[in-house]
Enzyme design. Structure first.
Site, PDB file in Angstrom:
ATOM      1  N   GLY A  82       0.872  -1.173   0.000  1.00 42.03           N
ATOM      2  CA  GLY A  82       0.000   0.000   0.000  1.00 42.03           C
ATOM      3  C   GLY A  82       0.905   1.217   0.000  1.00 42.03           C
ATOM      4  O   GLY A  82       1.934   1.229  -0.670  1.00 42.03           O
ATOM      5  N   GLU A  83       0.584   2.188   0.807  1.00 40.86           N
ATOM      6  CA  GLU A  83       1.408   3.391   0.919  1.00 40.86           C
ATOM      7  C   GLU A  83       1.981   3.412   2.328  1.00 40.86           C
ATOM      8  O   GLU A  83       1.247   3.558   3.301  1.00 40.86           O
ATOM      9  CB  GLU A  83       0.559   4.629   0.628  1.00 40.86           C
ATOM     10  CG  GLU A  83       1.328   5.759  -0.026  1.00 40.86           C
ATOM     11  CD  GLU A  83       2.447   6.295   0.854  1.00 40.86           C
ATOM     12  OE1 GLU A  83       3.610   6.313   0.401  1.00 40.86           O
ATOM     13  OE2 GLU A  83       2.174   6.678   2.002  1.00 40.86           O
ATOM     14  N   SER A  84       3.292   3.244   2.448  1.00 43.58           N
ATOM     15  CA  SER A  84       3.907   3.029   3.765  1.00 43.58           C
ATOM     16  C   SER A  84       3.716   4.200   4.722  1.00 43.58           C
ATOM     17  O   SER A  84       3.516   3.989   5.921  1.00 43.58           O
ATOM     18  CB  SER A  84       5.390   2.686   3.618  1.00 43.58           C
ATOM     19  OG  SER A  84       6.117   3.758   3.050  1.00 43.58           O
ATOM     20  N   CYS A  89       6.123  -5.217   0.343  1.00 40.34           N
ATOM     21  CA  CYS A  89       6.275  -3.873  -0.220  1.00 40.34           C
ATOM     22  C   CYS A  89       6.241  -2.821   0.891  1.00 40.34           C
ATOM     23  O   CYS A  89       7.222  -2.655   1.594  1.00 40.34           O
ATOM     24  CB  CYS A  89       5.242  -3.632  -1.319  1.00 40.34           C
ATOM     25  SG  CYS A  89       5.637  -2.246  -2.402  1.00 40.34           S
ATOM     26  N   ARG A  95      12.837   3.430  -0.470  1.00 43.02           N
ATOM     27  CA  ARG A  95      11.447   3.481  -0.943  1.00 43.02           C
ATOM     28  C   ARG A  95      11.408   3.747  -2.445  1.00 43.02           C
ATOM     29  O   ARG A  95      12.251   4.455  -2.976  1.00 43.02           O
ATOM     30  CB  ARG A  95      10.679   4.599  -0.234  1.00 43.02           C
ATOM     31  CG  ARG A  95      10.496   4.388   1.243  1.00 43.02           C
ATOM     32  CD  ARG A  95       9.747   5.546   1.901  1.00 43.02           C
ATOM     33  NE  ARG A  95       8.348   5.525   1.478  1.00 43.02           N
ATOM     34  CZ  ARG A  95       7.703   6.573   1.003  1.00 43.02           C
ATOM     35  NH1 ARG A  95       8.304   7.736   0.876  1.00 43.02           N
ATOM     36  NH2 ARG A  95       6.445   6.464   0.645  1.00 43.02           N
ATOM     37  N   ILE A 131       5.474  -3.148  -7.785  1.00 41.59           N
ATOM     38  CA  ILE A 131       4.712  -1.922  -8.028  1.00 41.59           C
ATOM     39  C   ILE A 131       5.290  -0.823  -7.141  1.00 41.59           C
ATOM     40  O   ILE A 131       5.189  -0.899  -5.919  1.00 41.59           O
ATOM     41  CB  ILE A 131       3.216  -2.127  -7.717  1.00 41.59           C
ATOM     42  CG1 ILE A 131       2.646  -3.283  -8.553  1.00 41.59           C
ATOM     43  CG2 ILE A 131       2.435  -0.827  -7.964  1.00 41.59           C
ATOM     44  CD1 ILE A 131       1.254  -3.710  -8.157  1.00 41.59           C
ATOM     45  N   ARG A 132       5.918   0.182  -7.750  1.00 45.21           N
ATOM     46  CA  ARG A 132       6.586   1.251  -6.979  1.00 45.21           C
ATOM     47  C   ARG A 132       7.382   0.634  -5.825  1.00 45.21           C
ATOM     48  O   ARG A 132       7.323   1.084  -4.682  1.00 45.21           O
ATOM     49  CB  ARG A 132       5.562   2.254  -6.442  1.00 45.21           C
ATOM     50  CG  ARG A 132       4.932   3.099  -7.508  1.00 45.21           C
ATOM     51  CD  ARG A 132       3.867   4.050  -6.988  1.00 45.21           C
ATOM     52  NE  ARG A 132       4.284   4.762  -5.801  1.00 45.21           N
ATOM     53  CZ  ARG A 132       3.496   4.978  -4.746  1.00 45.21           C
ATOM     54  NH1 ARG A 132       2.265   4.532  -4.726  1.00 45.21           N
ATOM     55  NH2 ARG A 132       3.943   5.651  -3.708  1.00 45.21           N
ATOM     56  N   HIS A 172       4.759  -8.354  -4.581  1.00 41.48           N
ATOM     57  CA  HIS A 172       3.400  -8.650  -4.125  1.00 41.48           C
ATOM     58  C   HIS A 172       2.987 -10.078  -4.481  1.00 41.48           C
ATOM     59  O   HIS A 172       2.331 -10.292  -5.499  1.00 41.48           O
ATOM     60  CB  HIS A 172       2.409  -7.677  -4.774  1.00 41.48           C
ATOM     61  CG  HIS A 172       2.562  -6.271  -4.326  1.00 41.48           C
ATOM     62  ND1 HIS A 172       1.859  -5.756  -3.255  1.00 41.48           N
ATOM     63  CD2 HIS A 172       3.332  -5.264  -4.798  1.00 41.48           C
ATOM     64  CE1 HIS A 172       2.190  -4.483  -3.094  1.00 41.48           C
ATOM     65  NE2 HIS A 172       3.087  -4.164  -4.011  1.00 41.48           N
ATOM     66  N   GLU A 183       0.680 -11.756  -3.251  1.00 40.56           N
ATOM     67  CA  GLU A 183      -0.779 -11.850  -3.164  1.00 40.56           C
ATOM     68  C   GLU A 183      -1.473 -11.487  -4.477  1.00 40.56           C
ATOM     69  O   GLU A 183      -2.671 -11.725  -4.638  1.00 40.56           O
ATOM     70  CB  GLU A 183      -1.306 -10.967  -2.020  1.00 40.56           C
ATOM     71  CG  GLU A 183      -1.313  -9.482  -2.288  1.00 40.56           C
ATOM     72  CD  GLU A 183       0.031  -8.774  -2.150  1.00 40.56           C
ATOM     73  OE1 GLU A 183       0.046  -7.531  -2.254  1.00 40.56           O
ATOM     74  OE2 GLU A 183       1.068  -9.440  -1.943  1.00 40.56           O
TER      75      GLU A 183
END
Length: 191
Positions: free
Chosen positions: A46-48, A78, A105, A134-135, A170, A172
């Site tokens: 997600g967004e850390s 991630c 990051r 992803i990023r 990821h 998942e």
């Protein structure tokens, strides 16, 4: 066995679905008192910075850190890897900070630079694992107590330290269950 999934932001539903396919019961974690009801926990991508802020806002950061340091098995993917790192390059963002790694990051680039690759991860099997980045971050440094499990172009993207497992990718988001199975069988049950 019951595995908690931090369910504040990010890919928590996908982790739940993967664990369900393995026959593992899950619990969405949003309150500190829920931590006593689980045998392991996943911190999703997600967004850390957002997840870190929410962990603080919901008074989960310290209880979660204490449980992990006391041996609760944890798998961070991630953003989860970033949050578990003791050190984040050029950042002082809130984090759990239990694993002896330094991460960068968004190290592989922005959203448009996302990619998939087949990874050799002998710990989980002989066949390559399809990994979705992803990023994504990667690990810059590890202490001797950290086992490196996978690399992409000499950049560390999966590692384990005792009860802590992290991946920059990821698992998942694929149909391959081997990474989650490794977490359940080797990290959770193997302690």
């Amino acid at each position: 066995m019951k595995i908690g999934v931090i369910a504040m932001q990010g890919a928590f539903r996908e982790h739940e679905q993967t664990l369900a396919r393995l026959g593992v019961e899950t619990l969405r974690i949003r309150r500190p008192e829920q931590l006593s009801q689980i045998d392991g926990i996943i911190i999703p991508g997600g967004e850390s910075t957002t997840i870190g802020k929410l962990l603080g806002d919901f008074n989960l950061m310290e209880p979660l850190r204490e449980r992990i340091l006391s041996g609760l098995p944890v798998f961070g993917t991630c953003a989860g890897m970033i949050l578990l790192a003791k050190e984040i390059e050029n950042s002082n963002q809130p984090r759990i900070g239990t694993m002896d790694i330094k991460v960068a990051r968004n190290a592989f680039g922005r959203q448009v630079d996302s990619f998939e690759v087949d990874l050799e991860i002998p710990e989980v099997g002989q066949e390559p694992v399809r990994a979705v980045f992803i990023r994504a971050p990667y690990i810059l440094e590890v202490k001797p107590s950290v086992q490196v499990l996978a690399k992409v172009d000499d950049k560390i993207v999966m590692a384990r330290q005792d009860n802590m497992l992290v991946s920059a990718f990821h698992p998942e988001l694929t149909d391959d269950l081997r990474i989650h199975r490794y977490f359940i069988e080797k990290v959770c049950k193997g302690l």
